[in-house]
Design an enzyme around this catalytic site. Structure first.
Site, PDB file in Angstrom:
ATOM      1  N   ASN A 143      -4.176 -10.191 -50.034  1.00 50.89           N
ATOM      2  CA  ASN A 143      -4.109 -10.060 -48.620  1.00 50.89           C
ATOM      3  C   ASN A 143      -5.456  -9.093 -48.360  1.00 50.89           C
ATOM      4  OD1 ASN A 143      -1.878 -11.095 -47.247  1.00 50.89           O
ATOM      5  ND2 ASN A 143      -0.828  -9.499 -47.278  1.00 50.89           N
TER       6      ASN A 143
ATOM      7  N   TYR B 245       7.366 -18.889 -53.336  1.00 53.86           N
ATOM      8  CA  TYR B 245       6.436 -19.941 -53.343  1.00 53.86           C
ATOM      9  C   TYR B 245       6.547 -21.186 -53.732  1.00 53.86           C
ATOM     10  CZ  TYR B 245       3.619 -15.885 -51.238  1.00 53.86           C
ATOM     11  OH  TYR B 245       3.351 -14.769 -50.900  1.00 53.86           O
TER      12      TYR B 245
ATOM     13  N   HIS C  99       1.385 -17.133 -42.556  1.00 55.99           N
ATOM     14  CA  HIS C  99      -0.010 -17.471 -43.079  1.00 55.99           C
ATOM     15  C   HIS C  99      -0.408 -19.186 -42.581  1.00 55.99           C
ATOM     16  CE1 HIS C  99      -0.732 -13.944 -45.406  1.00 55.99           C
ATOM     17  NE2 HIS C  99       0.412 -13.945 -45.578  1.00 55.99           N
TER      18      HIS C  99
HETATM   19 FE1  HDE Z   1       3.426 -14.335 -49.033  1.00 60.96          FE
HETATM   20  N1  HDE Z   1       4.329 -16.177 -48.612  1.00 60.96           N
HETATM   21  N2  HDE Z   1       5.253 -13.632 -49.351  1.00 60.96           N
HETATM   22  N3  HDE Z   1       2.790 -12.445 -49.028  1.00 60.96           N
HETATM   23  N4  HDE Z   1       1.419 -15.155 -48.662  1.00 60.96           N
HETATM   24  C1  HDE Z   1       3.619 -17.248 -48.235  1.00 60.96           C
HETATM   25  O1  HDE Z   1       3.736 -19.254 -49.062  1.00 60.96           O
HETATM   26  C2  HDE Z   1       6.378 -14.508 -49.288  1.00 60.96           C
HETATM   27  C3  HDE Z   1       3.613 -11.499 -49.659  1.00 60.96           C
HETATM   28  C4  HDE Z   1       0.489 -14.375 -49.006  1.00 60.96           C
HETATM   29  O2  HDE Z   1      -3.229 -19.618 -48.031  1.00 60.96           O
HETATM   30  C5  HDE Z   1       4.490 -18.881 -47.999  1.00 60.96           C
HETATM   31  O3  HDE Z   1       2.867 -21.517 -49.257  1.00 60.96           O
HETATM   32  C6  HDE Z   1       7.603 -13.688 -49.619  1.00 60.96           C
HETATM   33  C7  HDE Z   1       2.687 -10.324 -50.044  1.00 60.96           C
HETATM   34  C8  HDE Z   1      -0.691 -15.202 -48.457  1.00 60.96           C
HETATM   35  O4  HDE Z   1      -1.337 -20.836 -48.322  1.00 60.96           O
HETATM   36  C9  HDE Z   1       5.732 -18.017 -48.647  1.00 60.96           C
HETATM   37  C10 HDE Z   1       7.071 -12.282 -49.916  1.00 60.96           C
HETATM   38  C11 HDE Z   1       1.356 -10.939 -50.015  1.00 60.96           C
HETATM   39  C12 HDE Z   1      -0.144 -16.504 -48.253  1.00 60.96           C
HETATM   40  C13 HDE Z   1       5.419 -16.661 -48.740  1.00 60.96           C
HETATM   41  C14 HDE Z   1       5.827 -12.477 -49.533  1.00 60.96           C
HETATM   42  C15 HDE Z   1       1.485 -12.249 -49.570  1.00 60.96           C
HETATM   43  C16 HDE Z   1       1.207 -16.333 -48.295  1.00 60.96           C
HETATM   44  C17 HDE Z   1       4.364 -19.412 -46.948  1.00 60.96           C
HETATM   45  C18 HDE Z   1       7.676 -11.013 -49.884  1.00 60.96           C
HETATM   46  C19 HDE Z   1       0.165 -10.116 -50.273  1.00 60.96           C
HETATM   47  C20 HDE Z   1      -0.904 -17.752 -47.747  1.00 60.96           C
HETATM   48  C21 HDE Z   1       3.518 -20.776 -47.287  1.00 60.96           C
HETATM   49  C22 HDE Z   1       8.589 -10.889 -51.281  1.00 60.96           C
HETATM   50  C23 HDE Z   1       0.154  -9.875 -51.852  1.00 60.96           C
HETATM   51  C24 HDE Z   1      -1.219 -18.602 -48.886  1.00 60.96           C
HETATM   52  C25 HDE Z   1       3.413 -20.566 -48.594  1.00 60.96           C
HETATM   53  C26 HDE Z   1      -1.964 -19.824 -48.297  1.00 60.96           C
HETATM   54  C27 HDE Z   1       2.169 -17.644 -48.020  1.00 60.96           C
HETATM   55  C28 HDE Z   1       6.670 -15.846 -49.179  1.00 60.96           C
HETATM   56  C29 HDE Z   1       4.890 -11.331 -49.449  1.00 60.96           C
HETATM   57  C30 HDE Z   1       0.450 -13.282 -49.349  1.00 60.96           C
HETATM   58  C31 HDE Z   1       6.866 -18.462 -47.590  1.00 60.96           C
HETATM   59  C32 HDE Z   1       9.068 -14.105 -49.812  1.00 60.96           C
HETATM   60  C33 HDE Z   1       2.993  -9.033 -50.413  1.00 60.96           C
HETATM   61  C34 HDE Z   1      -2.267 -14.901 -48.677  1.00 60.96           C
HETATM   62  O5  HDE Z   1       6.216 -18.610 -49.583  1.00 60.96           O
END
Ligand code: HDE
Length: 716
Positions: free
Chosen positions: A174, A388, A101
């Site tokens: 999402n 996060y 993202h």
């Molecule tokens: Fe994320 N995800 N994600 N994700 N995600 C990040 O956090 C992560 C997942 C989502 O505009 C990171 O600050 C893991 C699902 C959005 O700043 C990180 C897993 C969904 C955004 C991270 C998931 C999301 C992130 C990267 C699996 C939908 C952007 C930078 C367990 C429900 C937020 C940050 C923004 C961002 C990890 C799965 C949505 C690396 C480990 C499922 C919208 O922490």
């Protein structure tokens, strides 16, 4: 002393006067409780009201054009603290981009509770209809880097931070209600596979490559999400026209301590709308910032995008009866089974003042919930609760990232956490531990816990849990990988199904290793035989044997709510119409058309061969964009008002021919005057319900004419 006269090239408006750009004071935006140390930039002003340019310690800068030298042609001096500070700061302007993202854009707004639901949750924001709280939203793509384009085929992030009076609630969702994987332990593998390949560093922001499809073929749990990602949901028209989903099942807890599952939905008031693949690819070239610009301009124009917040609420007994596990993030709850009830509305009404300070530094944490909202045992959510918080430390460099204004709660916050890198608060007093009895000596003792109103975790009532044994396993129903992929595919219109099949053909055609393609085809057979056959035919490959399914799929009732086309809103609101004119065009006719569009809530955009102003019938007219730089992919519909001689001239211009050819191929309305016919003939545009005389534009509007598609594109 630095001397302007020695630099003739600076004898211009650059001069000494600082840009005078507004600077928000540090510390504003913090809650009353955060003891802030107000660092205020120098207050001094020049006579004309512009601020004095200073360094970061408040020293006024006399010359911002020349570094300090020993003689006009001599070496630059190390003692030039102005130069060193400026370059030092510049060298460190970039921070690590988000690992996923990375590319996104944000805005401020407000959330309003429309329906009180105290029977479901004690969350303060849902106690009274009309209650409001500020929000910050960041939309994003997933795979590309921060500098990638806005329109690749990708999932869109929809992260909302609600600054409620009982603390921040981050709903980090999402635009697709399910996810690729079931367990957080697979996330690094998923992300590695989709990002640019490790040895070659490409492709950027694209899933159409070997490693991604290799992973997908080996992870059948991803196939439901793949159906969504190959559908038009992954090529949206605008951030203003996407749905948002919390994805996981969360839990609502009421005052009696009763818990229920809840799924969150954001429904765009402007309706769902997508582009075609060919269009998305061309937009990437024409305007890499298409979605970012669209959101910024809409908000700047006062055309505030809105979403309704909907909830699906169900209990453990209902969940236990479903053929899928509600803790599995690769599964959705069909709206036809549990209707979505609207409980709130979000309006984005203010652009950020500074992209870096706000959009780049915003840190969302799924662990940010408020009393009344709790987690569930969804193994993907559980992993996110750790990830996060952890990522913010490497991205923002300090555990004090919560003090950055966009991240700080707007309610009071007090605790005994102290110090750390970049501490900006100045806590007073001796009490930095608890319990303490300093109050008895007349000194401030600091804050104390709140057993009655503080966050208490829901006592998990999951009767289906295996008694807490430590196991590296997944629950039984997680093994059903195909039922909901089939549900999604079969809920689409014929045109949407063709888009999915074609997207799969496109993506797999970019895969070079043949066994990877075959493996994906073998999985598609378990979703839908017809889909698999279409994709195989599109690749000119034989259909392999169907893959063995870990669990036989079950038939689910198709859900109309899953289709974009079945729910399309035929409105001009929020849509943009390109109007082509040239010398001699009729100004009155152009004005009339513009007024019709504006009245219907749309935005007219004038396109002409030259932008500086052309003589038209009735005066001079300036275009908003030049023809070659404003291709029709940037608009929802096009119109043209041209004199025959100018039309004849444009009929020899590739940009003009392409303008209509693309609008036609992307199934858009083309409203044209008689003069334009000569260009339409060259562009092979045939008359149909969407190719209409200019007078009929308001009637036809900006809807897409999907029934035209088989004439213009060979879909799989
Ligand atoms: Fe994320 N995800 N994600 N994700 N995600 C990040 O956090 C992560 C997942 C989502 O505009 C990171 O600050 C893991 C699902 C959005 O700043 C990180 C897993 C969904 C955004 C991270 C998931 C999301 C992130 C990267 C699996 C939908 C952007 C930078 C367990 C429900 C937020 C940050 C923004 C961002 C990890 C799965 C949505 C690396 C480990 C499922 C919208 O922490």
């Amino acid at each position: 002393m630095p001397n302007d006269a020695a630099s003739p090239s600076l004898d211009n408006a650059l001069g000494h006067h600082a840009p005078g750009a507004g600077q928000r004071e540090f510390g504003t935006g913090f809650g009353k409780g955060g003891e802030t140390h107000q660092q205020v930039p120098a207050k001094g002003k020049h006579g004309d009201g512009t601020a004095h340019l200073t360094d970061n310690f408040g020293h006024r800068i006399a010359d911002n054009q020349n570094s300090l030298r020993a003689g006009a042609r001599g070496p630059t001096l190390l003692e030039d603290f102005v130069l060193r500070e400026k370059i030092f700061h510049f060298d460190h302007e970039r921070i690590p981009e988000r690992i996923v993202h990375a590319r996104g854009t944000g805005a401020h707004g407000v959330f309003e509770c429309m329906k009180a639901i105290p029977e479901l949750t004690t969350a303060s924001i849902f106690q009274k209809a009309g209650a409001t709280c500020p929000v910050f939203v960041r939309f994003s793509t997933v795979a590309g880097g921060a500098g990638s384009v806005d329109t690749p085929r990708d999932v869109r992030g929809f992260a909302v931070k609600l600054y409620t009076e009982s603390g921040n609630w981050d709903l980090v969702g999402n635009n697709i209600p399910v996810f690729f994987i079931q367990d957080a332990i697979k996330f690094p593998d998923l992300v590695h596979s989709v990002k640019m390949e490790a040895d070659r560093g490409y492709p950027q922001a694209a899933s159409a490559h070997d490693t991604f499809w290799d992973f997908i073929g080996l992870m059948p749990e991803s196939l439901h999400m793949i159906m969504w990602a190959m559908s038009d949901r992954a090529i949206p028209r605008s951030y203003r026209m996407i749905e948002g989903f919390g994805v996981h099942s969360f839990r609502f807890v009421n005052a009696k301590g009763e818990g229920r599952f809840v799924k969150f939905h954001w429904k765009p008031v402007l309706g769902l709308e997508s582009t075609t693949w060919d269009e998305a690819v061309k937009i990437a070239g024409a305007d890499p910032d298409f979605h970012r610009r669209d959101l910024f301009e809409a908000i700047a124009a006062g055309d505030f995008p809105q979403w309704e917040l909907g909830i699906q609420v169900f209990d453990e007994a209902w969940a236990a009866k479903q053929p899928y596990d509600v803790l599995d993030a690769t599964k959705l709850v069909p709206e036809e089974e549990i209707p979505v009830q609207v409980v709130g509305r979000m309006t984005l009404n203010r652009n950020v003042d500074n992209f870096f300070a706000e959009t780049e530094q915003v840190a969302f944490l799924p662990s940010n919930v408020v009393p009344g909202i709790d987690f569930t045992n969804d193994p993907l959510l559980q992993g996110r609760l750790f990830s996060y918080l952890d990522t913010q430390k490497s991205r923002l460099g300090t555990t004090n990232f919560h003090q950055i204004p966009v991240n700080a709660p707007k309610c009071p916050f007090h605790n005994f956490q102290r110090d750390g890198m970049m501490q900006t608060l100045v806590p007073t007093g001796r009490a930095n531990y608890e319990p303490n009895s300093l109050a008895q000596a007349g000194e401030p003792g600091g804050p104390r816990e709140c057993p009655a109103t503080g966050f208490t975790s829901f006592r998990a009532n999951d009767e289906r849990n295996d008694g807490g044994e430590k196991l590296r396993v997944r629950a039984e129903l997680f093994a059903d990988h195909y039922s909901q992929a089939r549900l999604f595919y079969r809920s689409q219109t014929a045109s949407e199904q063709a888009h999915i099949a074609s997207a799969l053909v496109f993506e797999l055609s970019k895969v070079q290793i043949e066994h990877i393609r075959k493996r994906v085809l073998s999985r598609l057979r378990n979703i839908d035989e017809d889909l698999a056959a279409r994709v195989a035919k599109g690749l000119a490959m034989d259909l392999p044997e169907a893959a063995e399914a870990a669990r036989e799929p079950v038939e689910m009732r198709p859900s109309a709510a899953l289709s974009i086309q079945k729910n399309a809103k035929h409105t001009m609101k929020g849509r943009k119409v390109g109007i082509l004119f040239a010398e001699g065009s009729d100004l009155a006719a152009i004005e009339k058309l513009k007024a019709e569009i504006t009245e219907a809530g749309g935005t007219p955009f004038l396109v002409a061969p030259k932008v500086g102003g052309l003589a038209v019938k009735g005066g001079m007219l300036k275009a908003d964009g030049q023809l070659a730089g404003s291709p029709s992919v940037l608009f929802d519909a096009v119109a043209s008002i041209l004199m025959p001689d100018q039309a004849a001239k444009l009929a020899k211009d590739g940009a003009a021919i392409q303008w209509f050819m693309d609008a036609y191929a992307h199934c858009k309305t083309i409203a044209h005057c008689r003069g334009t016919q000569v260009i339409l003939d060259k562009a092979h545009v045939e008359r149909d319900d969407g190719v209409v005389p200019i007078e009929s534009f308001a009637r036809v509007g900006t809807k897409r004419h999907w029934d035209r598609e088989p004439k213009v594109r060979d879909l799989a």
